[in-house]
Design a protein around this motif. Sequence first.
Motif, PDB file in Angstrom:
ATOM      1  N   ASN A 150       7.846  10.295   4.334  1.00 13.51           N
ATOM      2  CA  ASN A 150       7.047  11.483   4.664  1.00 13.51           C
ATOM      3  C   ASN A 150       5.745  11.029   5.333  1.00 13.51           C
ATOM      4  O   ASN A 150       4.997  10.216   4.784  1.00 13.51           O
ATOM      5  N   LYS A 151       5.479  11.581   6.535  1.00 11.22           N
ATOM      6  CA  LYS A 151       4.356  11.098   7.347  1.00 11.22           C
ATOM      7  C   LYS A 151       3.005  11.240   6.630  1.00 11.22           C
ATOM      8  O   LYS A 151       2.167  10.347   6.671  1.00 11.22           O
TER       9      LYS A 151
ATOM     10  N   LYS B  35       2.784   8.783   3.680  1.00 11.64           N
ATOM     11  CA  LYS B  35       2.622   7.441   4.264  1.00 11.64           C
ATOM     12  C   LYS B  35       1.169   7.225   4.704  1.00 11.64           C
ATOM     13  O   LYS B  35       0.594   6.157   4.467  1.00 11.64           O
ATOM     14  N   GLU B  36       0.579   8.254   5.326  1.00 10.13           N
ATOM     15  CA  GLU B  36      -0.814   8.122   5.786  1.00 10.13           C
ATOM     16  C   GLU B  36      -1.769   7.986   4.599  1.00 10.13           C
ATOM     17  O   GLU B  36      -2.724   7.222   4.641  1.00 10.13           O
ATOM     18  N   LYS B  37      -1.482   8.729   3.519  1.00  8.65           N
ATOM     19  CA  LYS B  37      -2.322   8.650   2.322  1.00  8.65           C
ATOM     20  C   LYS B  37      -2.255   7.234   1.722  1.00  8.65           C
ATOM     21  O   LYS B  37      -3.267   6.649   1.348  1.00  8.65           O
ATOM     22  N   ILE B  38      -1.031   6.702   1.657  1.00  5.94           N
ATOM     23  CA  ILE B  38      -0.859   5.340   1.137  1.00  5.94           C
ATOM     24  C   ILE B  38      -1.589   4.344   2.035  1.00  5.94           C
ATOM     25  O   ILE B  38      -2.302   3.460   1.561  1.00  5.94           O
ATOM     26  N   SER B  39      -1.433   4.512   3.338  1.00  8.03           N
ATOM     27  CA  SER B  39      -2.080   3.620   4.305  1.00  8.03           C
ATOM     28  C   SER B  39      -3.604   3.649   4.150  1.00  8.03           C
ATOM     29  O   SER B  39      -4.272   2.621   4.202  1.00  8.03           O
ATOM     30  N   ASP B  40      -4.155   4.843   3.922  1.00  4.86           N
ATOM     31  CA  ASP B  40      -5.607   4.980   3.734  1.00  4.86           C
ATOM     32  C   ASP B  40      -6.080   4.263   2.470  1.00  4.86           C
ATOM     33  O   ASP B  40      -7.137   3.635   2.456  1.00  4.86           O
TER      34      ASP B  40
END
Lengths: 100, 100, 100, 100
Positions: free
Chosen positions: A57-58, A61-66
């Motif tokens: 889920n985009k 994924k962005e939350k994890i990346s942050d």
Amino acid sequence: MNEKRLQKILSEFACKRNWEQFHNLKNLAISINIESSELLEIFQWKKDDEIKLDIKNKQIKEKISDEVADIMLYLLRFSDLAKIDIEKSCLEKIKKNKKK
Amino acid sequence: MNEKRLQKILSEFACKRNWEQFHNLKNLAISINIESSELLEIFQWKKDDEIKLDIKNKQIKEKISDEVADIMLYLLRFSDLAKIDIEKSCLEKIKKNKKK
Amino acid sequence: MNEKRLQKILSEFACKRNWEQFHNLKNLAISINIESSELLEIFQWKKDDEIKLDIKNKQIKEKISDEVADIMLYLLRFSDLAKIDIEKSCLEKIKKNKKK
Amino acid sequence: MNEKRLQKILSEFACKRNWEQFHNLKNLAISINIESSELLEIFQWKKDDEIKLDIKNKQIKEKISDEVADIMLYLLRFSDLAKIDIEKSCLEKIKKNKKK
């Protein structure tokens, strides 16, 4: 990764906002801990199968990346102040781990 | 830092020891937390002035360096499994922080 | 503190919301960690003198009280599931600490 | 649980060892975090089924009990210094949670 470049950006960012007074090793170690908890929070109630789907889920994924970035940025700032070369530390630790 | 090279070493290390079954994102996020606490523990009861002296002590410096490496190695392993490019994540997070 | 009463409330709360499936020892230990970090976050950039003033501020005091409660509630829930009598554990640990 | 009695023991223990200088809210919040990580470490690589068996093992149960006590003792010491009544905090937090 160009650590020196990232560390320079972080150092200038701290200087501009007058944050240097807060950035000592103890406070930065606290920050690394807090950010690590925020990463863990994403997985708090999840099972492995759900996490494997979540990562596709985009937005998640962005939350994890942050959160990964937040840990990394404080680790870079910490290492800069402690005069630690992270890559060298990693290679030395791997050597120790291999001896175990 | 050559992340890809470090991640390859870690991946082979996990494979050889049959640790791949344990290395999922949730467990690795837990490991990052535990290692972060071990770094913080070094400073638990210390004041700023003491820490500034401590860091000049070769043994304490090595202990700090080892804990930084432990966090970094789990963060690299996590990012490898999550298919996250740490440097790119950092640059994007810095952009977001600048907007704040 | 009447732990049994608090644990009964928490158990019923979990049951009603169908949370029992998530409440295993590993997940609850994660929750204790996350809540502990939220308590620490309040003091992240603060110096001792500021904290002594902060604690007199009603809103900050309430925030601290809420975070203490969050840790305690998860610790009570964990102990309930692990069949640990917290007071007994404390008294035994104090005995061990005195021997050190 | 007789918190007042436990807090009195902890206060005397700190006084005798001249630890009062180290026991401020920030350092005690750090300690709660470190002890929480030590509890989590027991479950770091474990699956639910294994943990259910582990808890029946007397030695592992004692280790878990000790870590629960370490968190509780620092939480009691913290609450004593912050003048927080933990039971009251818990009941107020439960009320807030029910409203959510």
